[in-house]
Each structure stands twice: as structure tokens, then as C-alpha cells.
Motif scaffolding. Structure first.
Motif, short mmCIF file in Angstrom:
data_model
loop_
_atom_site.label_atom_id
_atom_site.label_comp_id
_atom_site.label_asym_id
_atom_site.label_seq_id
_atom_site.Cartn_x
_atom_site.Cartn_y
_atom_site.Cartn_z
N ARG A 107 0.82 -1.20 0.00
CA ARG A 107 0.00 0.00 0.00
C ARG A 107 0.86 1.26 0.00
O ARG A 107 0.59 2.22 -0.71
CB ARG A 107 -0.92 0.00 1.22
N ALA A 108 1.91 1.26 0.81
CA ALA A 108 2.77 2.44 0.92
C ALA A 108 3.48 2.74 -0.40
O ALA A 108 3.72 3.90 -0.73
CB ALA A 108 3.79 2.23 2.03
N THR A 109 3.78 1.70 -1.15
CA THR A 109 4.48 1.86 -2.42
C THR A 109 3.65 2.68 -3.40
O THR A 109 4.18 3.44 -4.21
CB THR A 109 4.79 0.47 -3.04
N LEU A 110 2.33 2.56 -3.31
CA LEU A 110 1.45 3.23 -4.27
C LEU A 110 0.73 4.46 -3.74
O LEU A 110 0.37 5.36 -4.50
CB LEU A 110 0.40 2.22 -4.76
N MET A 111 0.55 4.54 -2.43
CA MET A 111 -0.30 5.59 -1.89
C MET A 111 0.24 7.01 -2.12
O MET A 111 -0.53 7.94 -2.38
CB MET A 111 -0.53 5.38 -0.39
N ASP A 112 1.53 7.20 -2.02
CA ASP A 112 2.10 8.54 -2.20
C ASP A 112 1.73 9.13 -3.56
O ASP A 112 1.35 10.30 -3.65
CB ASP A 112 3.63 8.50 -2.05
N LEU A 113 1.84 8.33 -4.59
CA LEU A 113 1.51 8.79 -5.94
C LEU A 113 0.03 9.16 -6.03
O LEU A 113 -0.33 10.21 -6.59
CB LEU A 113 1.83 7.70 -6.97
N GLN A 114 -0.82 8.32 -5.46
CA GLN A 114 -2.26 8.56 -5.51
C GLN A 114 -2.63 9.85 -4.78
O GLN A 114 -3.42 10.66 -5.28
CB GLN A 114 -2.99 7.36 -4.89
N GLN A 115 -2.07 10.06 -3.61
CA GLN A 115 -2.40 11.24 -2.82
C GLN A 115 -1.85 12.52 -3.46
O GLN A 115 -2.49 13.57 -3.40
CB GLN A 115 -1.87 11.08 -1.39
N THR A 116 -0.68 12.43 -4.06
CA THR A 116 -0.10 13.60 -4.72
C THR A 116 -0.97 14.04 -5.89
O THR A 116 -1.24 15.24 -6.07
CB THR A 116 1.32 13.28 -5.24
#
Length: 218
Positions: A107-116
Motif C-alpha cells: 500500500r505504501a508503495t502506491l499511496m504517495d503517488l495517488q495522494q499527490t
């Protein structure tokens, strides 16, 4: 700040189809989080990793780059530069994605991109925990669902149209098992956010569901 629409719900509820249509009607960007998780799942399958091998899954996240792009107006998903869009809907990919999506490192691998993306763009995002975890401050939150029988029939017809041999009862059983896994996983289980609007699409057309969600936008 971007305007965010979060659509959560169980497998086969039509989240992706509806989210894409809402995004098109509103002129927003559709962020297919499920496709991103499936992209990582393909990475794990390519490496021959078992969904039960958490340590190997976590290690594999470090050399996986999943990105979303558009070609001729159509969304494409890339894994380390390779277009993997055609593989996303394979059954083994969906199962791997469901079994590994609750792992914190995944989840952490993908969440940053989604939130940005959500902070800077008007987006429609669908998944299992968008309104509860990924975009807790989304402007509109929807929990989209449908009966198991309805979801199984949709998937059965979809596979039949592709010429894939399938069994309706087995598909229904798989959906029930996937629902249970998604709702009982330790990390970010599937649930309806307290401020989400429940939409049952069992007896609604795609257009009716999309219009109902658009009506919620202010």
C-alpha cells in the motif's frame, strides 16, 4: 486543491466502469487504484512469488515502478516501462492483488503517488479504502455495491463474451471469498466510510449510477 470523488466497494460492483464514466462526464482524471495494485500483482507473479510469502512480496516492491499513462485517450498501465494493460483483468492477477493489497509495504508503495495526484488534480478514484484511508477528506464519497448474484452474473457474461470458459457458481464463490478477505484483512479493510453515500447498483443502469454520483457533487 483538487476536487476528489472517492468510490469504494466490493469486487464486481462496477467501480471502475462507473468511475471512468463519472470522470469523463465531469472532465476529471480517473485514477485506477485497482489497476495499480494489479500492476504490482503482475510483478509478483512474474517473479514467481507466493502470495503467502510476505517477506518476498515486500522485497519485490523495491524494484517495481507502476505508472499510469494515456494513449489515444485510453488509460494504460506500465510496470517498469512495460505496458501490461492487457494482463490486468486475468483471474490470477485479481486473486494475487486481493491477497497482497493488505500488506502495508504494498500500500505504501502506491499511496504517495495517488495522494499527490489528488492534491493537485480533480480526480475520481476507486478502490477498497479510498474514502476511509487514501482520501479521507474527499469531497464526495460513495460506497458502491451490488448483490453477490448480480456481481457474479456480470463477471460470467463478461468472460463469456471474451470466449473464456467459466462456471457461474465458482465465480460467485470466488467473489464471496474475496469479499471476506477484503473485509477482514488487518490493514485498511473494506468498509463503508461513515460519511459515504451507499449506492446499490443491482437494479440500476451504468448511466443511472453515474448520474446519481454526479448529483452528489456540489
Amino acid at each position: 486543491m483538487g476536487y476528489n470523488i472517492a468510490i469504494d466497494g466490493p469486487a464486481g460492483a462496477g467501480k471502475s466502469t462507473i468511475a471512468k464514466l463519472v470522470a469523463k462526464k465531469k472532465g476529471y482524471i480517473y485514477v485506477d487504484t485497482g489497476a495499480m495494485y494489479r500492476g504490482l500483482a503482475i510483478h509478483f507473479l512474474k517473479k514467481g512469488i507466493s502470495a503467502d510469502d510476505v517477506a518476498a512480496i515486500e522485497a519485490a516492491c523495491d524494484d517495481a515502478d507502476v505508472t499510469i499513462g494515456y494513449e489515444n485517450g485510453m488509460q494504460q498501465v506500465y510496470l517498469n516501462g512495460e505496458n501490461i494493460t492487457a494482463l490486468l483483468r486475468n483471474e490470477d492477477v485479481g486473486t494475487m492483488a486481493s491477497r497482497t493489497s493488505g500488506i502495508p509495504k504494498v500500500r505504501a508503495t502506491l499511496m504517495d503517488l495517488q495522494q499527490t495526484m489528488a492534491r493537485t488534480k480533480d480526480v475520481v478514484m476507486d478502490g477498497r479504502d479510498i474514502g476511509t484511508v487514501v482520501l479521507p477528506n474527499a469531497d464526495v464519497k460513495v460506497y458502491l455495491t451490488a448483490s453477490v448474484e448480480c456481481r457474479a452474473k456480470r463477471r460470467y457474461l463478461e468472460l463469456q463474451e471474451k470466449g473464456v470458459e467459466c462456471n457461474l457458481e465458482e465465480i460467485a464463490k470466488d467473489i464471496e471469498e474475496r469479499d471476506y478477505r477484503d473485509m477482514h484483512r488487518e490493514t485498511s479493510p473494506l468498509r463503508q466510510a461513515e460519511d459515504a453515500v451507499l449506492v446499490d447498483s443491482s437494479d440500476m443502469t451504468i448511466e443511472e449510477v453515474a448520474d446519481a454520483i454526479i448529483e452528489l457533487c456540489k
